[in-house]
Each structure stands twice: as C-alpha cells, then as structure tokens.
Design a protein around this motif. Structure first.
Motif, PDB file in Angstrom:
ATOM      1  N   SER A 165      12.306 -10.598 -47.157  1.00 23.34           N
ATOM      2  CA  SER A 165      12.736 -10.829 -48.537  1.00 23.34           C
ATOM      3  C   SER A 165      14.183 -10.360 -48.693  1.00 23.34           C
ATOM      4  O   SER A 165      14.506  -9.203 -48.384  1.00 23.34           O
ATOM      5  N   ARG A 166      15.041 -11.247 -49.163  1.00 22.79           N
ATOM      6  CA  ARG A 166      16.429 -10.861 -49.414  1.00 22.79           C
ATOM      7  C   ARG A 166      16.530  -9.895 -50.584  1.00 22.79           C
ATOM      8  O   ARG A 166      17.415  -9.036 -50.614  1.00 22.79           O
ATOM      9  N   LEU A 167      15.610  -9.998 -51.535  1.00 24.37           N
ATOM     10  CA  LEU A 167      15.588  -9.062 -52.653  1.00 24.37           C
ATOM     11  C   LEU A 167      15.263  -7.649 -52.175  1.00 24.37           C
ATOM     12  O   LEU A 167      15.893  -6.676 -52.600  1.00 24.37           O
ATOM     13  N   GLY A 168      14.286  -7.532 -51.286  1.00 23.89           N
ATOM     14  CA  GLY A 168      13.956  -6.220 -50.743  1.00 23.89           C
ATOM     15  C   GLY A 168      15.109  -5.615 -49.966  1.00 23.89           C
ATOM     16  O   GLY A 168      15.400  -4.414 -50.075  1.00 23.89           O
ATOM     17  N   LEU A 169      15.797  -6.440 -49.180  1.00 23.63           N
ATOM     18  CA  LEU A 169      16.958  -5.957 -48.435  1.00 23.63           C
ATOM     19  C   LEU A 169      18.054  -5.496 -49.380  1.00 23.63           C
ATOM     20  O   LEU A 169      18.711  -4.465 -49.162  1.00 23.63           O
ATOM     21  N   ILE A 234      27.630  -2.731 -45.719  1.00 23.12           N
ATOM     22  CA  ILE A 234      26.524  -3.658 -45.981  1.00 23.12           C
ATOM     23  C   ILE A 234      26.832  -5.025 -45.372  1.00 23.12           C
ATOM     24  O   ILE A 234      25.958  -5.664 -44.767  1.00 23.12           O
ATOM     25  N   TRP A 235      28.050  -5.485 -45.526  1.00 22.75           N
ATOM     26  CA  TRP A 235      28.439  -6.797 -44.994  1.00 22.75           C
ATOM     27  C   TRP A 235      28.320  -6.834 -43.467  1.00 22.75           C
ATOM     28  O   TRP A 235      27.947  -7.856 -42.893  1.00 22.75           O
ATOM     29  N   ASN A 236      28.624  -5.709 -42.818  1.00 18.25           N
ATOM     30  CA  ASN A 236      28.619  -5.677 -41.350  1.00 18.25           C
ATOM     31  C   ASN A 236      27.313  -5.165 -40.747  1.00 18.25           C
ATOM     32  O   ASN A 236      27.205  -5.119 -39.511  1.00 18.25           O
ATOM     33  N   ASP A 237      26.343  -4.812 -41.566  1.00 22.01           N
ATOM     34  CA  ASP A 237      25.129  -4.206 -41.024  1.00 22.01           C
ATOM     35  C   ASP A 237      24.307  -5.244 -40.248  1.00 22.01           C
ATOM     36  O   ASP A 237      24.128  -6.386 -40.691  1.00 22.01           O
ATOM     37  N   PHE A 238      23.788  -4.802 -39.117  1.00 15.62           N
ATOM     38  CA  PHE A 238      23.005  -5.676 -38.250  1.00 15.62           C
ATOM     39  C   PHE A 238      21.544  -5.248 -38.135  1.00 15.62           C
ATOM     40  O   PHE A 238      20.650  -6.081 -38.018  1.00 15.62           O
ATOM     41  N   LEU A 239      21.285  -3.938 -38.192  1.00 21.44           N
ATOM     42  CA  LEU A 239      19.950  -3.434 -37.869  1.00 21.44           C
ATOM     43  C   LEU A 239      18.916  -3.821 -38.920  1.00 21.44           C
ATOM     44  O   LEU A 239      17.853  -4.377 -38.582  1.00 21.44           O
ATOM     45  N   PHE A 240      19.179  -3.534 -40.190  1.00 21.26           N
ATOM     46  CA  PHE A 240      18.168  -3.777 -41.220  1.00 21.26           C
ATOM     47  C   PHE A 240      17.842  -5.262 -41.395  1.00 21.26           C
ATOM     48  O   PHE A 240      16.662  -5.618 -41.521  1.00 21.26           O
ATOM     49  N   PRO A 241      18.821  -6.178 -41.423  1.00 23.40           N
ATOM     50  CA  PRO A 241      18.435  -7.599 -41.483  1.00 23.40           C
ATOM     51  C   PRO A 241      17.634  -8.045 -40.265  1.00 23.40           C
ATOM     52  O   PRO A 241      16.740  -8.888 -40.383  1.00 23.40           O
ATOM     53  N   LEU A 242      17.932  -7.470 -39.101  1.00 25.68           N
ATOM     54  CA  LEU A 242      17.191  -7.856 -37.904  1.00 25.68           C
ATOM     55  C   LEU A 242      15.736  -7.408 -37.985  1.00 25.68           C
ATOM     56  O   LEU A 242      14.822  -8.127 -37.559  1.00 25.68           O
ATOM     57  N   VAL A 243      15.487  -6.228 -38.562  1.00 21.60           N
ATOM     58  CA  VAL A 243      14.133  -5.678 -38.611  1.00 21.60           C
ATOM     59  C   VAL A 243      13.348  -6.222 -39.804  1.00 21.60           C
ATOM     60  O   VAL A 243      12.138  -6.497 -39.689  1.00 21.60           O
ATOM     61  N   LEU A 244      13.993  -6.397 -40.955  1.00 23.38           N
ATOM     62  CA  LEU A 244      13.278  -6.720 -42.191  1.00 23.38           C
ATOM     63  C   LEU A 244      13.212  -8.211 -42.495  1.00 23.38           C
ATOM     64  O   LEU A 244      12.455  -8.610 -43.380  1.00 23.38           O
ATOM     65  N   LEU A 245      13.989  -9.034 -41.816  1.00 24.35           N
ATOM     66  CA  LEU A 245      13.983 -10.475 -42.058  1.00 24.35           C
ATOM     67  C   LEU A 245      13.337 -11.189 -40.883  1.00 24.35           C
ATOM     68  O   LEU A 245      13.481 -10.768 -39.729  1.00 24.35           O
ATOM     69  N   LEU A 253      24.970 -12.771 -42.035  1.00 20.42           N
ATOM     70  CA  LEU A 253      25.953 -13.178 -41.037  1.00 20.42           C
ATOM     71  C   LEU A 253      25.853 -12.426 -39.709  1.00 20.42           C
ATOM     72  O   LEU A 253      25.904 -13.061 -38.646  1.00 20.42           O
ATOM     73  N   PRO A 254      25.723 -11.099 -39.684  1.00 19.47           N
ATOM     74  CA  PRO A 254      25.649 -10.437 -38.370  1.00 19.47           C
ATOM     75  C   PRO A 254      24.504 -10.929 -37.501  1.00 19.47           C
ATOM     76  O   PRO A 254      24.688 -11.151 -36.295  1.00 19.47           O
ATOM     77  N   VAL A 255      23.322 -11.095 -38.083  1.00 17.16           N
ATOM     78  CA  VAL A 255      22.166 -11.557 -37.305  1.00 17.16           C
ATOM     79  C   VAL A 255      22.283 -13.045 -37.006  1.00 17.16           C
ATOM     80  O   VAL A 255      21.990 -13.497 -35.891  1.00 17.16           O
ATOM     81  N   GLY A 256      22.711 -13.819 -38.001  1.00 18.88           N
ATOM     82  CA  GLY A 256      22.849 -15.254 -37.783  1.00 18.88           C
ATOM     83  C   GLY A 256      23.888 -15.596 -36.741  1.00 18.88           C
ATOM     84  O   GLY A 256      23.690 -16.512 -35.923  1.00 18.88           O
ATOM     85  N   LEU A 257      25.004 -14.863 -36.732  1.00 18.54           N
ATOM     86  CA  LEU A 257      26.035 -15.141 -35.732  1.00 18.54           C
ATOM     87  C   LEU A 257      25.565 -14.793 -34.325  1.00 18.54           C
ATOM     88  O   LEU A 257      26.039 -15.381 -33.353  1.00 18.54           O
ATOM     89  N   THR A 258      24.651 -13.853 -34.202  1.00 17.46           N
ATOM     90  CA  THR A 258      24.109 -13.536 -32.882  1.00 17.46           C
ATOM     91  C   THR A 258      23.375 -14.746 -32.295  1.00 17.46           C
ATOM     92  O   THR A 258      23.545 -15.088 -31.121  1.00 17.46           O
ATOM     93  N   ASN A 259      22.571 -15.391 -33.129  1.00 16.26           N
ATOM     94  CA  ASN A 259      21.911 -16.612 -32.669  1.00 16.26           C
ATOM     95  C   ASN A 259      22.927 -17.716 -32.396  1.00 16.26           C
ATOM     96  O   ASN A 259      22.796 -18.478 -31.422  1.00 16.26           O
ATOM     97  N   PHE A 260      23.933 -17.797 -33.247  1.00 14.03           N
ATOM     98  CA  PHE A 260      24.951 -18.833 -33.070  1.00 14.03           C
ATOM     99  C   PHE A 260      25.731 -18.623 -31.775  1.00 14.03           C
ATOM    100  O   PHE A 260      26.035 -19.569 -31.060  1.00 14.03           O
ATOM    101  N   PHE A 261      26.049 -17.375 -31.462  1.00 14.49           N
ATOM    102  CA  PHE A 261      26.767 -17.090 -30.221  1.00 14.49           C
ATOM    103  C   PHE A 261      25.910 -17.421 -29.007  1.00 14.49           C
ATOM    104  O   PHE A 261      26.420 -17.903 -27.987  1.00 14.49           O
TER     105      PHE A 261
END
Length: 303
Positions: A165-169, A234-245, A253-261
């Motif tokens: 949930s983006r709201l939870g994040l 917050i803009w550069n954080d990678f850990l919480f979006p990776l675990v909670l989404l 962007l940090p997690v999405g760009l990892t897949n894109f790379f």
C-alpha cells in the motif's frame, strides 16, 4: 646728571600649538575574507568541480545513442538525441515509478511537517512538566535509525492490511520524520517573543489564527529546512519500498530503477536517462529552496 636706566624684560614665550594633523579619510571596509583564506577557497571549488563531473557525465551520456556510448564512453553527444528518455519514460515504466515516488514523498513530507509544526508550537509554549516529558519522548526517536525497526514495521503493516500500500508507506515515512521535525521547529518557536501572541490576542485573534497567520510564517525558513531534509532521504530510500511493496506498478523510483537496470543491462543510454530523471526533482528542490535552507540553518547564529 641722571642716567636713565633701561630695563629689558625677556619676552614671554608663547605656547605654539602643533600644526593640526589632517583628518584621516575613512578607509573603505575590507571585504569579508573566506574562512581559511584563498587555499580553502581553492580546495572547496576543486571539490565542487570534482562532484559535478559525474553529474555532467551522466547528463551528457543520456543524450547519446547506445552505440556511441559503447565506442566512445567519454565522448560528447554529437548530435544529441532524446530517444533514451522516451524509452526510459515509456518502455521502462519510469513514468509510473516517478509518480509513485512523488506521491509518497510529497504526502509524507506534508503530513510530517504539518503534525510536527503543531506539536512543536505546543511544546515550545507549554509550561507544564508534561510538555518537557513529551518533548523528551519525541526526541528519543532520534536515538535509533528507523531501518532497525523494519521487522516490527512489517508485522504491524501485515496486521493492519497495509502491505503493498502506497498509503501505508507514506504514513510510515511521515511518522519516522516527526522526531527530527519537532527537534528543529521547537527551537525556532522558542526564539519568537511571546509579545507577538499577546499583541494578537489584544487585536482579537484566536489561538488558531495566531498560530497560522503569525507564528507559522515567521518560522518559514525552518519549515523549508525540515521539508528538504525529509524529502531527500524519502525520495532515495530503497529498503522500505522493497520490503513493503509487492506489485511493480506501485514501486517507487529506487526499486523500479533496479528492475529497469536489470532489464537494460547493456542499454547504457537508457540507464543514464533514468538516473537523470531521478535526479531532476532533487536539483530543482535545492535550487528553489536554497535561500530558505541557508536562512534556516544560520538563524540565531548572529545577533
């Protein structure tokens, strides 16, 4: 025959005043010299130039084709092309990642700053011991980094149904930024004279009107400082979006760009374009809020 006796008196010496010295002309004030002299200035400018080299290289390579990058990695774009930006924005889903990051970051900063501003004003003007205890409780949140609580946060969100949930994040980021925001804003509110509130009360203003119309505008530099210092991590954080989404369409962007790379490991121009898109909001934010940030960091240092 009488002889006239002539008496000669020694002439009195007159005090001769020394010639008046010409008045000194006022010297122009010396220009403020940088701390450390010319050597420190050269070192700082040299460091700034070295820090800009990777950014300029990233920007230059984003306007080149992938074939040119492979043959000449350090060359200049001749002619420049925006095909890599179109590919990253559409094919690489950077537009979706960018929208998610913008919504989560702006929402978290807005919630955190609003709550912290009201709490800091109450703590700064409170006279009871309970306010001092509450302030210490809030500041204790600065002792441990929020990333150490990743496991309890995961179980809490799982129980509340806020996983993926983006709201939870957003709420998690907002809560984690409140201690720092209160720490900065409380200091600024305490520097404001209480006579301002007394004058507003005599003019018939309510406590809410005094807070929003008088006190909040006076701490605008502190608000800008808090907002910027919370926006960047917050803009550069990678850990919480990776675990909670879970789903890709909700990635930031940090997690999405990892897949894109990973999918474009050999498409270097598209990778550079994605990095430029990620960096643009931070550069714009610092350019717009530089004056407010400097005012907020240096407030109270000079009288």
């Amino acid at each position: 025959m009488t002889t006239a006796v002539v008496t000669t008196e020694a002439p009195t010496e007159r005090a001769v005043a020394p010639p008046a010295r010409p008045a000194r002309r006022g010297r122009p004030p010396r220009a403020h010299r940088p701390v450390g002299g010319a050597g420190a200035s050269v070192l700082l400018w040299g460091y700034a130039a070295l820090a800009l080299v990777p950014l300029l290289l990233m920007l230059s390579n984003s306007f080149r084709s992938n074939a040119d990058l492979i043959t000449d990695p350090l060359g200049l774009p001749a002619p420049p092309t925006t095909a890599s930006y179109v590919e990253a924005w559409t094919t690489g889903n950077v537009a979706t990642y960018f929208g998610n990051s913008l919504a989560v970051t702006v929402g978290a900063v807005a919630i955190s700053t609003t709550v912290a501003t009201m709490a800091a004003y109450a703590l700064a003007r409170g006279r009871s011991r309970i306010f001092r205890w509450l302030e210490s409780l809030f500041l204790s949140g600065l002792m441990l980094p929020i990333h150490l609580a990743i496991l309890p946060i995961f179980y809490l969100f799982d129980g509340l149904g806020l996983i993926d949930s983006r709201l939870g994040l957003m709420l998690m980021y907002a809560a984690s930024g409140i201690p720092f925001s209160i720490f900065v804003l409380t200091t600024f509110f305490r520097q404001l004279p209480e006579e301002l509130e007394e004058a507003a009360a005599l003019d018939g203003a309510s406590s809410w009107q005094t807070f929003w119309r008088i006190m909040v505008p006076l701490v605008r530099p502190a608000l800008a400082t808090v907002a910027v210092f919370r926006f960047v991590p917050i803009w550069n954080d990678f850990l919480f979006p990776l675990v909670l989404l879970r789903r890709e369409e909700k990635y930031t962007l940090p997690v999405g760009l990892t897949n894109f790379f990973g999918e474009n490991a050999t498409n270097y121009s598209a990778v550079f374009a994605g990095l430029v898109i990620t960096t643009i909001p931070l550069i714009v934010l610092f350019l717009v809020a530089t004056k407010q940030i400097v005012a907020g960091l240096t407030a109270g240092m000079a009288k």
